[in-house]
Design a protein around this motif. Structure first.
Motif, PDB file in Angstrom:
ATOM      1  N   GLU A 348       0.844  -1.042  -0.187  1.00  0.00           N
ATOM      2  CA  GLU A 348      -0.052   0.012  -0.114  1.00  0.00           C
ATOM      3  C   GLU A 348       0.916   1.334  -0.187  1.00  0.00           C
ATOM      4  O   GLU A 348       0.444   2.345   0.157  1.00  0.00           O
ATOM      5  N   SER A 349       2.037   1.277   0.044  1.00  0.00           N
ATOM      6  CA  SER A 349       2.975   2.191   0.045  1.00  0.00           C
ATOM      7  C   SER A 349       3.098   3.016  -1.314  1.00  0.00           C
ATOM      8  O   SER A 349       3.024   2.256  -2.612  1.00  0.00           O
ATOM      9  N   GLY A 350       3.438   4.235  -1.167  1.00  0.00           N
ATOM     10  CA  GLY A 350       3.525   4.866  -2.347  1.00  0.00           C
ATOM     11  C   GLY A 350       4.662   4.450  -3.245  1.00  0.00           C
ATOM     12  O   GLY A 350       4.429   4.741  -4.566  1.00  0.00           O
ATOM     13  N   TYR A 351       5.950   4.176  -2.623  1.00  0.00           N
ATOM     14  CA  TYR A 351       6.880   3.622  -3.626  1.00  0.00           C
ATOM     15  C   TYR A 351       6.287   2.331  -4.384  1.00  0.00           C
ATOM     16  O   TYR A 351       6.860   2.030  -5.458  1.00  0.00           O
ATOM     17  N   TYR A 352       5.817   1.526  -3.867  1.00  0.00           N
ATOM     18  CA  TYR A 352       5.043   0.278  -4.476  1.00  0.00           C
ATOM     19  C   TYR A 352       4.309   0.679  -5.885  1.00  0.00           C
ATOM     20  O   TYR A 352       4.539   0.664  -6.862  1.00  0.00           O
ATOM     21  N   TRP A 353       3.317   1.766  -5.474  1.00  0.00           N
ATOM     22  CA  TRP A 353       2.408   2.135  -6.669  1.00  0.00           C
ATOM     23  C   TRP A 353       3.242   2.930  -7.661  1.00  0.00           C
ATOM     24  O   TRP A 353       2.940   2.936  -8.755  1.00  0.00           O
ATOM     25  N   ALA A 354       4.136   3.906  -7.247  1.00  0.00           N
ATOM     26  CA  ALA A 354       5.120   4.664  -7.857  1.00  0.00           C
ATOM     27  C   ALA A 354       5.875   3.427  -9.034  1.00  0.00           C
ATOM     28  O   ALA A 354       5.930   3.819 -10.295  1.00  0.00           O
ATOM     29  N   SER A 355       6.147   2.632  -8.372  1.00  0.00           N
ATOM     30  CA  SER A 355       7.028   1.587  -9.258  1.00  0.00           C
ATOM     31  C   SER A 355       6.011   0.768 -10.218  1.00  0.00           C
ATOM     32  O   SER A 355       6.547   0.516 -11.378  1.00  0.00           O
ATOM     33  N   VAL A 356       4.966   0.433  -9.921  1.00  0.00           N
ATOM     34  CA  VAL A 356       3.833  -0.097 -10.798  1.00  0.00           C
ATOM     35  C   VAL A 356       3.799   0.852 -11.981  1.00  0.00           C
ATOM     36  O   VAL A 356       3.791   0.481 -12.934  1.00  0.00           O
ATOM     37  N   VAL A 373      -1.658  -0.993 -20.142  1.00  0.00           N
ATOM     38  CA  VAL A 373      -3.229  -0.989 -19.415  1.00  0.00           C
ATOM     39  C   VAL A 373      -3.251  -2.016 -18.184  1.00  0.00           C
ATOM     40  O   VAL A 373      -3.903  -1.333 -17.372  1.00  0.00           O
ATOM     41  N   SER A 374      -2.740  -2.836 -18.372  1.00  0.00           N
ATOM     42  CA  SER A 374      -2.888  -3.731 -17.112  1.00  0.00           C
ATOM     43  C   SER A 374      -2.184  -3.114 -15.799  1.00  0.00           C
ATOM     44  O   SER A 374      -2.901  -3.081 -14.719  1.00  0.00           O
ATOM     45  N   TYR A 375      -1.145  -2.790 -15.811  1.00  0.00           N
ATOM     46  CA  TYR A 375      -0.570  -1.883 -14.867  1.00  0.00           C
ATOM     47  C   TYR A 375      -1.175  -0.603 -14.220  1.00  0.00           C
ATOM     48  O   TYR A 375      -1.537  -0.329 -13.038  1.00  0.00           O
ATOM     49  N   CYS A 376      -1.758  -0.074 -15.346  1.00  0.00           N
ATOM     50  CA  CYS A 376      -2.469   1.416 -14.937  1.00  0.00           C
ATOM     51  C   CYS A 376      -3.871   0.769 -14.049  1.00  0.00           C
ATOM     52  O   CYS A 376      -4.019   1.215 -13.219  1.00  0.00           O
ATOM     53  N   LYS A 377      -4.560  -0.338 -14.628  1.00  0.00           N
ATOM     54  CA  LYS A 377      -5.615  -0.628 -13.972  1.00  0.00           C
ATOM     55  C   LYS A 377      -5.388  -0.977 -12.293  1.00  0.00           C
ATOM     56  O   LYS A 377      -6.356  -0.671 -11.642  1.00  0.00           O
ATOM     57  N   GLU A 378      -4.490  -1.830 -12.125  1.00  0.00           N
ATOM     58  CA  GLU A 378      -3.825  -2.270 -11.021  1.00  0.00           C
ATOM     59  C   GLU A 378      -3.635  -0.667  -9.830  1.00  0.00           C
ATOM     60  O   GLU A 378      -4.243  -0.841  -8.879  1.00  0.00           O
ATOM     61  N   VAL A 379      -3.188   0.128 -10.580  1.00  0.00           N
ATOM     62  CA  VAL A 379      -2.990   1.375  -9.698  1.00  0.00           C
ATOM     63  C   VAL A 379      -4.263   2.133  -9.535  1.00  0.00           C
ATOM     64  O   VAL A 379      -4.547   2.463  -8.222  1.00  0.00           O
ATOM     65  N   LEU A 380      -5.200   2.070 -10.288  1.00  0.00           N
ATOM     66  CA  LEU A 380      -6.371   2.800 -10.529  1.00  0.00           C
ATOM     67  C   LEU A 380      -7.266   1.885  -9.396  1.00  0.00           C
ATOM     68  O   LEU A 380      -8.122   2.626  -8.572  1.00  0.00           O
ATOM     69  N   ASP A 381      -7.289   0.623  -9.557  1.00  0.00           N
ATOM     70  CA  ASP A 381      -8.174  -0.187  -8.528  1.00  0.00           C
ATOM     71  C   ASP A 381      -7.598  -0.127  -6.989  1.00  0.00           C
ATOM     72  O   ASP A 381      -8.351  -0.298  -6.247  1.00  0.00           O
ATOM     73  N   LYS A 382      -6.339  -0.211  -7.013  1.00  0.00           N
ATOM     74  CA  LYS A 382      -5.846  -0.249  -5.367  1.00  0.00           C
ATOM     75  C   LYS A 382      -5.294   0.754  -4.673  1.00  0.00           C
ATOM     76  O   LYS A 382      -5.103   0.952  -3.604  1.00  0.00           O
ATOM     77  N   ALA A 383      -4.671   1.784  -5.638  1.00  0.00           N
ATOM     78  CA  ALA A 383      -4.001   3.002  -4.895  1.00  0.00           C
ATOM     79  C   ALA A 383      -5.124   3.979  -4.360  1.00  0.00           C
ATOM     80  O   ALA A 383      -6.294   4.053  -4.836  1.00  0.00           O
ATOM     81  N   ASP A 384      -4.305   4.653  -3.564  1.00  0.00           N
ATOM     82  CA  ASP A 384      -5.077   6.079  -2.946  1.00  0.00           C
ATOM     83  C   ASP A 384      -5.772   6.737  -3.866  1.00  0.00           C
ATOM     84  O   ASP A 384      -4.861   7.247  -4.792  1.00  0.00           O
ATOM     85  N   LYS A 385      -6.950   7.107  -3.994  1.00  0.00           N
ATOM     86  CA  LYS A 385      -7.466   7.967  -5.127  1.00  0.00           C
ATOM     87  C   LYS A 385      -7.212   9.172  -5.033  1.00  0.00           C
ATOM     88  O   LYS A 385      -7.274   9.955  -6.238  1.00  0.00           O
ATOM     89  N   LYS A 386      -6.523   9.703  -3.924  1.00  0.00           N
ATOM     90  CA  LYS A 386      -6.144  11.188  -3.757  1.00  0.00           C
ATOM     91  C   LYS A 386      -4.497  11.327  -4.212  1.00  0.00           C
ATOM     92  O   LYS A 386      -4.009  12.325  -4.259  1.00  0.00           O
ATOM     93  N   SER A 387      -3.892  10.035  -4.371  1.00  0.00           N
ATOM     94  CA  SER A 387      -2.762   9.998  -4.786  1.00  0.00           C
ATOM     95  C   SER A 387      -2.190  10.563  -6.023  1.00  0.00           C
ATOM     96  O   SER A 387      -3.050  10.487  -7.164  1.00  0.00           O
ATOM     97  N   ALA A 388      -0.966  11.104  -6.147  1.00  0.00           N
ATOM     98  CA  ALA A 388      -0.513  11.690  -7.549  1.00  0.00           C
ATOM     99  C   ALA A 388      -0.353  10.010  -8.356  1.00  0.00           C
ATOM    100  O   ALA A 388      -0.555  10.378  -9.583  1.00  0.00           O
ATOM    101  N   GLN A 389      -0.071   9.049  -8.002  1.00  0.00           N
ATOM    102  CA  GLN A 389       0.134   8.193  -8.664  1.00  0.00           C
ATOM    103  C   GLN A 389      -1.218   7.530  -9.633  1.00  0.00           C
ATOM    104  O   GLN A 389      -1.451   7.268 -10.580  1.00  0.00           O
ATOM    105  N   HIS A 390      -2.346   7.737  -8.710  1.00  0.00           N
ATOM    106  CA  HIS A 390      -3.738   7.441  -9.260  1.00  0.00           C
ATOM    107  C   HIS A 390      -4.090   8.421 -10.298  1.00  0.00           C
ATOM    108  O   HIS A 390      -4.477   8.004 -11.271  1.00  0.00           O
ATOM    109  N   THR A 391      -3.854   9.696 -10.341  1.00  0.00           N
ATOM    110  CA  THR A 391      -4.139  10.602 -11.205  1.00  0.00           C
ATOM    111  C   THR A 391      -3.205  10.330 -12.531  1.00  0.00           C
ATOM    112  O   THR A 391      -3.673  10.404 -13.544  1.00  0.00           O
ATOM    113  N   GLU A 392      -1.872  10.047 -12.305  1.00  0.00           N
ATOM    114  CA  GLU A 392      -1.008   9.646 -13.547  1.00  0.00           C
ATOM    115  C   GLU A 392      -1.413   8.708 -14.296  1.00  0.00           C
ATOM    116  O   GLU A 392      -1.453   8.251 -15.341  1.00  0.00           O
ATOM    117  N   ALA A 393      -1.915   7.446 -13.303  1.00  0.00           N
ATOM    118  CA  ALA A 393      -2.213   6.167 -14.086  1.00  0.00           C
ATOM    119  C   ALA A 393      -3.475   6.349 -14.896  1.00  0.00           C
ATOM    120  O   ALA A 393      -3.584   5.781 -15.948  1.00  0.00           O
TER     121      ALA A 393
END
Length: 408
Positions: A348-356, A373-393
């Motif tokens: 659940e860490s930011g480093y994990y989702w930034a790596s994905v 697409v698969s990696y992006c969907k993983e970020v969108l499904d599980k990362a914090d919706k307020k995170s920068a990773q979610h927006t970029e994904a």
């Protein structure tokens, strides 16, 4: 003549020896009395104990635990009824936990040592109301609360915190403890507001505690980090994290570098040095520290494990993707970060989702749009919706889908 002269001198010296030994005895007696007066009978304040404890405490913060434990046990034999040795042995268990706070291996021993310190301090307090005893009860309860909070045992954490504050008030009667006492005040003043802001469910509990001043808390911890003897490094440990949370990147970097240089084998200070250098854009320094961390993990150095590896591998992945344009090395490092994250339950860490997300970008560059697409969907499904990773994904997912349609 010379022989007679030297003989007289020798005889005079012998005749003066008893007087000299007597004077030396008086000197030592006067010194002991002066030290006793200076320390007011408080073990914490005696120069002898501070000298004995300093080397062991430094060994502990440098993760040389067997050497530190040997010295702490020596103090326990020398001062069997005093709470200091048990407290230091308990503190050492905490620092074994610090590299990966999810590990519960040392919890039981930490609680046992802190309970023993409290028990010994209570006996002293009941007999003399010695403020030193109150200080140890405040500190030991504080560490118990710290561990219970880490384990999300909020009821126990609250009870421990209330006891810590109660004895902190008692120990205020002794002004010479002020730099050490300020540590507890600083933590309370800062984390009262941190909990209020970040843990809505715990806000009702805060009604049980007095109001606090966040900025004052930071200033108090800064003062402790330079003036205190026993709590100096603990204050720096917290300031590292507080500066990062408060977006004080330059201060975080200065403190991280300083603590790492003072304790070069402490993995927590090491990874914060790498992280802080990365955050302020010191590329060469961050890269060097990240590689050093991974090298120490490979060599199984004490305290170096997956959490530090997660930090280090992400930093190297980021540089290789965005700076060096080395996608092969970047992919290797991002996958390494994912592996370290899985090992340490840090998915659940930011480093994990930034790596994905980094892997998604590499897949996109390699025209492997299905994988992107698969990696992006993983970020969108599980990362914090307020995170920068979610927006970029979200943005990259749209680009990947368009590119995939054009490819077909």
């Amino acid at each position: 003549m010379k022989l007679k002269y030297h003989l007289k001198c020798f005889l005079l010296l012998i005749s003066l020896l008893p007087l000299a030994f007597n004077m030396q005895g008086q000197w030592w007696k006067l010194t002991e009395e002066a030290e006793k007066e200076r320390s007011k009978g408080m073990l914490l304040l005696t120069a002898e104990v501070q000298i004995e404890a300093t080397a062991a405490i430094n060994q502990m913060y440098n993760f040389h635990f067997p050497e530190a434990e040997r010295e702490f046990n020596y103090l326990k034999v020398k001062y069997p009824k005093h709470p200091l040795p048990d407290f230091l042995l308990g503190l050492m268990q905490w620092w074994k936990i610090v590299p990966n706070t999810k590990s519960e291996v040392y919890d039981e021993r930490l609680i046992q040592y802190m309970d023993s310190s409290i028990e010994k301090a209570e006996l002293i307090w009941d007999e003399t109301e010695n403020p030193e005893a109150a200080f140890f009860m405040a500190a030991a309860y504080g560490f118990k609360g710290r561990l219970h909070a880490e384990r999300k045992n909020w009821t126990r954490a609250t009870l421990a915190a209330k006891n810590a504050l109660k004895y902190l008030e008692y120990s205020r009667n002794f002004a010479d403890f002020s730099p050490e006492l300020m540590f507890g005040d600083g933590l309370y003043n800062y984390y009262y507001h941190f909990i209020k802001q970040n843990f809505p469910l715990l806000r009702p509990v805060l009604w049980l505690f007095p109001k606090a001043n966040k900025l004052q808390g930071i200033k108090q911890l800064e003062q402790v980090s330079y003036q205190a003897f026993y709590t100096r490094t603990e204050a720096r440990y917290f300031l590292l994290q507080i500066y990062a949370m408060e977006n004080m990147a330059d201060k975080s970097y200065d403190m991280a570098k300083y603590t790492h240089e003072n304790f070069p084998e402490n993995p927590f200070f090491h990874r914060y040095h790498a992280r802080a250098a990365f955050m302020v854009g010191k590329l060469d320094e961050a890269e060097e520290q990240a590689k050093s961390i991974l090298d120490r993990i490979e060599k199984h150095q004490v305290g170096y494990e997956g959490v530090s590896g997660r930090y280090a591998s992400y930093i190297l992945g980021y540089y290789n993707l965005y700076v060096f344009k080395n996608t092969i090395e970047a992919k290797k490092r991002f996958l390494q970060c994912l592996e370290f994250s899985k090992q340490t339950e840090g998915m659940e860490s930011g480093y994990y989702w930034a790596s994905v997300l980094g892997l998604a970008r590499i897949a996109f560059q390699e025209s492997n749009y299905d994988l992107a697409v698969s990696y992006c969907k993983e970020v969108l499904d599980k990362a914090d919706k307020k995170s920068a990773q979610h927006t970029e994904a979200k943005k990259l997912l749209s680009e990947s889908k368009k590119a995939r349609r054009r490819q077909k």
